[in-house]
Enzyme design. Structure first.
Site, PDB file in Angstrom:
ATOM      1  CG  ASP A  13      -2.067   0.972   1.100  1.00 43.91           C
ATOM      2  OD1 ASP A  13      -2.441   1.327  -0.035  1.00 43.91           O
ATOM      3  OD2 ASP A  13      -2.585   1.409   2.149  1.00 43.91           O
ATOM      4  CG  HIS A  30      -0.677   2.191  -9.394  1.00 42.49           C
ATOM      5  ND1 HIS A  30      -0.813   1.854  -8.069  1.00 42.49           N
ATOM      6  CD2 HIS A  30      -1.791   2.916  -9.705  1.00 42.49           C
ATOM      7  CE1 HIS A  30      -1.966   2.331  -7.609  1.00 42.49           C
ATOM      8  NE2 HIS A  30      -2.572   2.991  -8.578  1.00 42.49           N
ATOM      9  CD  GLU A  61     -13.393  -5.067  -0.910  1.00 42.01           C
ATOM     10  OE1 GLU A  61     -12.204  -5.435  -0.903  1.00 42.01           O
ATOM     11  OE2 GLU A  61     -14.348  -5.870  -0.790  1.00 42.01           O
ATOM     12  CD1 TRP A  63     -13.586  -5.010  -8.592  1.00 42.11           C
ATOM     13  CD2 TRP A  63     -13.052  -4.289 -10.649  1.00 42.11           C
ATOM     14  NE1 TRP A  63     -13.025  -6.072  -9.272  1.00 42.11           N
ATOM     15  CE2 TRP A  63     -12.696  -5.658 -10.538  1.00 42.11           C
ATOM     16  CE3 TRP A  63     -12.801  -3.632 -11.862  1.00 42.11           C
ATOM     17  CZ2 TRP A  63     -12.104  -6.369 -11.584  1.00 42.11           C
ATOM     18  CZ3 TRP A  63     -12.218  -4.345 -12.895  1.00 42.11           C
ATOM     19  CH2 TRP A  63     -11.873  -5.694 -12.760  1.00 42.11           C
ATOM     20  CG  LEU A 125       9.094 -17.290  -3.989  1.00 39.20           C
ATOM     21  CD1 LEU A 125       9.111 -17.379  -2.467  1.00 39.20           C
ATOM     22  CD2 LEU A 125       9.447 -15.874  -4.442  1.00 39.20           C
ATOM     23  NE  ARG A 173      -2.706  -1.253   4.644  1.00 35.87           N
ATOM     24  CZ  ARG A 173      -3.955  -1.355   4.220  1.00 35.87           C
ATOM     25  NH1 ARG A 173      -4.723  -2.307   4.690  1.00 35.87           N
ATOM     26  NH2 ARG A 173      -4.451  -0.501   3.350  1.00 35.87           N
ATOM     27  NE  ARG A 179      -7.790   0.644   5.599  1.00 39.44           N
ATOM     28  CZ  ARG A 179      -7.563   1.955   5.807  1.00 39.44           C
ATOM     29  NH1 ARG A 179      -7.645   2.462   7.018  1.00 39.44           N
ATOM     30  NH2 ARG A 179      -7.259   2.753   4.798  1.00 39.44           N
ATOM     31  CG  LEU A 180      -5.854  -7.583   8.599  1.00 37.88           C
ATOM     32  CD1 LEU A 180      -6.358  -8.875   9.217  1.00 37.88           C
ATOM     33  CD2 LEU A 180      -4.357  -7.689   8.306  1.00 37.88           C
ATOM     34  CD  GLU A 192       3.610 -13.559  15.446  1.00 37.99           C
ATOM     35  OE1 GLU A 192       3.484 -12.428  15.961  1.00 37.99           O
ATOM     36  OE2 GLU A 192       3.222 -14.612  15.999  1.00 37.99           O
TER      37      GLU A 192
HETATM   38  C1  IPE Z   1      -5.344  -2.696  -0.147  1.00 42.49           C
HETATM   39  O1  IPE Z   1      -5.058  -1.359  -0.303  1.00 42.49           O
HETATM   40  C2  IPE Z   1      -5.400  -3.370  -1.491  1.00 42.49           C
HETATM   41  C3  IPE Z   1      -4.118  -3.538  -2.161  1.00 42.49           C
HETATM   42  C4  IPE Z   1      -2.957  -3.216  -1.690  1.00 42.49           C
HETATM   43  C5  IPE Z   1      -4.197  -4.153  -3.464  1.00 42.49           C
HETATM   44  P1  IPE Z   1      -6.219  -0.263  -0.419  1.00 42.49           P
HETATM   45  O2  IPE Z   1      -5.547   1.057  -0.579  1.00 42.49           O
HETATM   46  O3  IPE Z   1      -7.194  -0.649  -1.451  1.00 42.49           O
HETATM   47  O4  IPE Z   1      -6.928  -0.389   1.008  1.00 42.49           O
HETATM   48  P2  IPE Z   1      -7.805   0.659   1.824  1.00 42.49           P
HETATM   49  O5  IPE Z   1      -8.875   1.163   0.895  1.00 42.49           O
HETATM   50  O6  IPE Z   1      -6.907   1.750   2.269  1.00 42.49           O
HETATM   51  O7  IPE Z   1      -8.322  -0.138   2.969  1.00 42.49           O
HETATM   52  C1  IPE Z   2      -1.711   0.200  -3.382  1.00 51.33           C
HETATM   53  O1  IPE Z   2      -1.459   1.564  -3.410  1.00 51.33           O
HETATM   54  C2  IPE Z   2      -1.893  -0.367  -4.766  1.00 51.33           C
HETATM   55  C3  IPE Z   2      -3.266  -0.778  -5.076  1.00 51.33           C
HETATM   56  C4  IPE Z   2      -4.276  -0.777  -4.250  1.00 51.33           C
HETATM   57  C5  IPE Z   2      -3.520  -1.210  -6.439  1.00 51.33           C
HETATM   58  P1  IPE Z   2      -2.627   2.614  -3.394  1.00 51.33           P
HETATM   59  O2  IPE Z   2      -3.042   2.913  -4.783  1.00 51.33           O
HETATM   60  O3  IPE Z   2      -3.723   2.170  -2.495  1.00 51.33           O
HETATM   61  O4  IPE Z   2      -1.913   3.890  -2.773  1.00 51.33           O
HETATM   62  P2  IPE Z   2      -2.484   4.875  -1.685  1.00 51.33           P
HETATM   63  O5  IPE Z   2      -2.898   4.052  -0.513  1.00 51.33           O
HETATM   64  O6  IPE Z   2      -3.644   5.570  -2.315  1.00 51.33           O
HETATM   65  O7  IPE Z   2      -1.353   5.793  -1.374  1.00 51.33           O
HETATM   66 MG    MG Z   3      -4.131   2.404  -0.525  1.00 43.42          MG
END
Ligand code: IPE
Ligand code: IPE
Ligand code: MG
Length: 226
Positions: A13, A30, A61, A63, A125, A173, A179-180, A192
């Site tokens: 993230d 990205h 989510e 999408w 792997l 994370r 959060r998960l 862990e």
């Molecule tokens: C979780 O990140 C999904 C991925 C890393 C693919 P998000 O950015 O979508 O999660 P939220 O919305 O902050 O919970």
């Molecule tokens: C995670 O990074 C990648 C995907 C969810 C595809 P984000 O795009 O969620 O980046 P932030 O959380 O908005 O910085």
């Molecule tokens: Mg994010």
């Protein structure tokens, strides 16, 4: 005995925030993130202790994001898989997708299947990418696949019906949130958890190495006593 990081799972993230900080468009984050995936996968493929690396790339989510960002992510994923096939083979990495990829374009589904097939013989792997993955959706599909069966459903049966059949040892994370976000809820029952502020495009093998070192010293009790 020190813990073994057999199965590492990462919520990658912070790509968008990383780009914003540099006055770039979110999609640049990205792109930078995809480079880190390559480096981390290579690192893990050289570490004999790590058997499986599961990376959260696109959630059920995600999408909800603007159409252009979603389209960019789909293109990036296809390009990543095509470009990476030689490296998977070179590093003896077996690729597999988890999640419901039926929602993707035919061409992307074909690319995913092709890389899975071409790397099926690799016994190093296992790199598992979570694509249109949501833990609740995964559990729902698993339960539905078992509904015709007459016997009582066992834990083992649910486990075998999931996309990801292995418990997570170490879940990381990046990006600062704790959060998960619907990732591997079942498989992380005794994982862990490590949350770090570093944004995914800035994450390095050194960062991972440090987390693994800390993980190794944690006392895992699994509900028992030590
Ligand atoms: C979780 O990140 C999904 C991925 C890393 C693919 P998000 O950015 O979508 O999660 P939220 O919305 O902050 O919970
Ligand atoms: C995670 O990074 C990648 C995907 C969810 C595809 P984000 O795009 O969620 O980046 P932030 O959380 O908005 O910085
Ligand atoms: Mg994010």
């Amino acid at each position: 005995m020190m813990n073994q990081a057999n199965h590492i799972a990462i919520i990658m993230d912070g790509n968008g925030r990383w780009a914003k900080l540099q006055d770039k468009k979110r999609v640049k984050g990205h792109e930078a993130g995809a480079k880190v995936v390559k480096e981390i996968t290579k690192y893990c493929s050289n570490n004999k202790e790590i058997q499986r690396l599961t990376l959260y790339a696109f959630s059920t989510e995600n999408w909800k994001r603007p159409r252009l960002e979603v389209e960019f992510l789909m293109k990036l994923l296809e390009k990543y898989l095509k470009d990476e096939l030689p490296s998977y083979l070179e590093n003896n990495v077996k690729f597999e997708a988890i999640g419901d990829i039926r929602a993707f374009s035919k061409s992307l589904q074909k690319t995913i299947k092709n890389v899975e097939e071409k790397t099926a013989h690799c016994d190093g792997l296992i790199q598992s990418l979570a694509l249109n993955y949501g833990s609740q959706d995964e559990i729902l599909r698993a339960v539905n696949s078992l509904k015709e069966c007459d016997e009582n459903i066992t834990l083992e049966m649910i486990n075998n019906a999931l996309d990801c059949k292995r418990d997570v040892d170490l879940l990381i994370r990046t990006g600062g949130d704790k959060r998960l976000s619907n990732f591997l809820l079942w498989q992380s029952a005794y994982a862990e958890l490590f949350f770090i502020d570093t944004l995914w495009p800035d994450f390095t093998c050194k960062n991972l190495e440090k987390i693994i070192q800390k993980f190794k010293k944690v006392e895992r009790r699994f509900g028992g006593l030590k």
